[in-house]
Design a protein around this motif. Structure first.
Motif, PDB file in Angstrom:
ATOM      1  N   ARG A 142       0.843  -1.214   0.000  1.00 54.89           N
ATOM      2  CA  ARG A 142       0.000   0.000   0.000  1.00 54.89           C
ATOM      3  C   ARG A 142       0.867   1.248   0.000  1.00 54.89           C
ATOM      4  N   ASP A 143       1.984   1.220   0.756  1.00 53.12           N
ATOM      5  CA  ASP A 143       2.896   2.364   0.753  1.00 53.12           C
ATOM      6  C   ASP A 143       3.473   2.616  -0.639  1.00 53.12           C
ATOM      7  N   LEU A 144       3.671   1.546  -1.371  1.00 55.23           N
ATOM      8  CA  LEU A 144       4.206   1.667  -2.738  1.00 55.23           C
ATOM      9  C   LEU A 144       3.117   1.986  -3.767  1.00 55.23           C
ATOM     10  N   GLY A 145       1.867   1.899  -3.346  1.00 55.69           N
ATOM     11  CA  GLY A 145       0.761   2.161  -4.260  1.00 55.69           C
ATOM     12  C   GLY A 145       0.430   0.972  -5.136  1.00 55.69           C
ATOM     13  N   LEU A 146       0.755  -0.229  -4.651  1.00 56.31           N
ATOM     14  CA  LEU A 146       0.475  -1.447  -5.414  1.00 56.31           C
ATOM     15  C   LEU A 146      -0.573  -2.282  -4.700  1.00 56.31           C
ATOM     16  N   THR A 147      -1.317  -3.038  -5.481  1.00 55.71           N
ATOM     17  CA  THR A 147      -2.290  -3.970  -4.925  1.00 55.71           C
ATOM     18  C   THR A 147      -1.729  -5.388  -5.064  1.00 55.71           C
ATOM     19  N   PRO A 148      -2.260  -6.331  -4.303  1.00 59.90           N
ATOM     20  CA  PRO A 148      -1.820  -7.717  -4.472  1.00 59.90           C
ATOM     21  C   PRO A 148      -2.051  -8.243  -5.898  1.00 59.90           C
ATOM     22  N   GLN A 149      -3.091  -7.754  -6.553  1.00 56.11           N
ATOM     23  CA  GLN A 149      -3.331  -8.148  -7.946  1.00 56.11           C
ATOM     24  C   GLN A 149      -2.213  -7.637  -8.861  1.00 56.11           C
ATOM     25  N   ASP A 150      -1.731  -6.416  -8.606  1.00 54.06           N
ATOM     26  CA  ASP A 150      -0.616  -5.882  -9.383  1.00 54.06           C
ATOM     27  C   ASP A 150       0.616  -6.768  -9.235  1.00 54.06           C
ATOM     28  N   VAL A 151       0.850  -7.202  -8.007  1.00 55.21           N
ATOM     29  CA  VAL A 151       2.017  -8.036  -7.726  1.00 55.21           C
ATOM     30  C   VAL A 151       1.875  -9.395  -8.404  1.00 55.21           C
ATOM     31  N   ARG A 152       0.701  -9.991  -8.316  1.00 59.21           N
ATOM     32  CA  ARG A 152       0.489 -11.290  -8.968  1.00 59.21           C
ATOM     33  C   ARG A 152       0.680 -11.179 -10.471  1.00 59.21           C
ATOM     34  N   ARG A 153       0.155 -10.105 -11.061  1.00 63.03           N
ATOM     35  CA  ARG A 153       0.286  -9.908 -12.504  1.00 63.03           C
ATOM     36  C   ARG A 153       1.753  -9.761 -12.901  1.00 63.03           C
ATOM     37  N   GLU A 154       2.498  -8.986 -12.116  1.00 66.63           N
ATOM     38  CA  GLU A 154       3.915  -8.773 -12.426  1.00 66.63           C
ATOM     39  C   GLU A 154       4.725 -10.054 -12.234  1.00 66.63           C
ATOM     40  N   CYS A 155       4.451 -10.776 -11.184  1.00 60.67           N
ATOM     41  CA  CYS A 155       5.214 -11.991 -10.887  1.00 60.67           C
ATOM     42  C   CYS A 155       4.876 -13.138 -11.840  1.00 60.67           C
ATOM     43  N   ALA A 156       3.735 -13.065 -12.503  1.00 60.68           N
ATOM     44  CA  ALA A 156       3.356 -14.103 -13.457  1.00 60.68           C
ATOM     45  C   ALA A 156       4.087 -13.953 -14.789  1.00 60.68           C
ATOM     46  N   LYS A 157       4.720 -12.819 -15.019  1.00 61.46           N
ATOM     47  CA  LYS A 157       5.439 -12.596 -16.276  1.00 61.46           C
ATOM     48  C   LYS A 157       6.716 -13.439 -16.330  1.00 61.46           C
ATOM     49  N   SER A 158       7.118 -13.778 -17.516  1.00 62.59           N
ATOM     50  CA  SER A 158       8.389 -14.476 -17.711  1.00 62.59           C
ATOM     51  C   SER A 158       9.536 -13.498 -17.550  1.00 62.59           C
ATOM     52  N   PHE A 159      10.713 -14.023 -17.311  1.00 61.46           N
ATOM     53  CA  PHE A 159      11.860 -13.161 -17.018  1.00 61.46           C
ATOM     54  C   PHE A 159      12.230 -12.221 -18.157  1.00 61.46           C
ATOM     55  N   TRP A 160      11.886 -12.550 -19.389  1.00 59.93           N
ATOM     56  CA  TRP A 160      12.263 -11.685 -20.510  1.00 59.93           C
ATOM     57  C   TRP A 160      11.219 -10.599 -20.787  1.00 59.93           C
ATOM     58  N   GLN A 161      10.068 -10.678 -20.140  1.00 55.75           N
ATOM     59  CA  GLN A 161       9.011  -9.702 -20.373  1.00 55.75           C
ATOM     60  C   GLN A 161       9.179  -8.499 -19.454  1.00 55.75           C
ATOM     61  N   THR A 162       8.910  -7.320 -20.003  1.00 59.88           N
ATOM     62  CA  THR A 162       8.990  -6.098 -19.202  1.00 59.88           C
ATOM     63  C   THR A 162       7.621  -5.686 -18.739  1.00 59.88           C
TER      64      THR A 162
END
Length: 71
Positions: free
Chosen positions: A51-71
């Motif tokens: 919350r301090d960073l302005g991110l939601t758990p959904q944002d984190v899940r979406r980012e972590c689901a990406k492959s290492f080569w994806q930005t």
């Protein structure tokens, strides 16, 4: 009888003749590994810090689901 090829035989270039390509490849591998480590760290952050960073758990899940080569 000798074999005929479309291209004349030439010695293969050594890896030393392409230092830029080698450098670029190593930089790309380092970037990919760093991105992987950042996503692992992001997955471990607590909800109140997210919350301090302005991110939601959904944002984190979406980012972590990406492959290492994806930005």
């Amino acid at each position: 009888m000798t074999a005929r090829t479309a291209f004349p035989s030439a010695p293969l270039p050594s890896r030393q003749s392409f230092p830029f390509v080698t450098w670029l490849r190593s930089r790309l591998l380092v970037r990919w590994y760093d991105r992987h480590l950042q996503r692992l760290d992001l997955a471990e952050i607590d909800d109140h810090l997210l919350r301090d960073l302005g991110l939601t758990p959904q944002d984190v899940r979406r980012e972590c689901a990406k492959s290492f080569w994806q930005t």
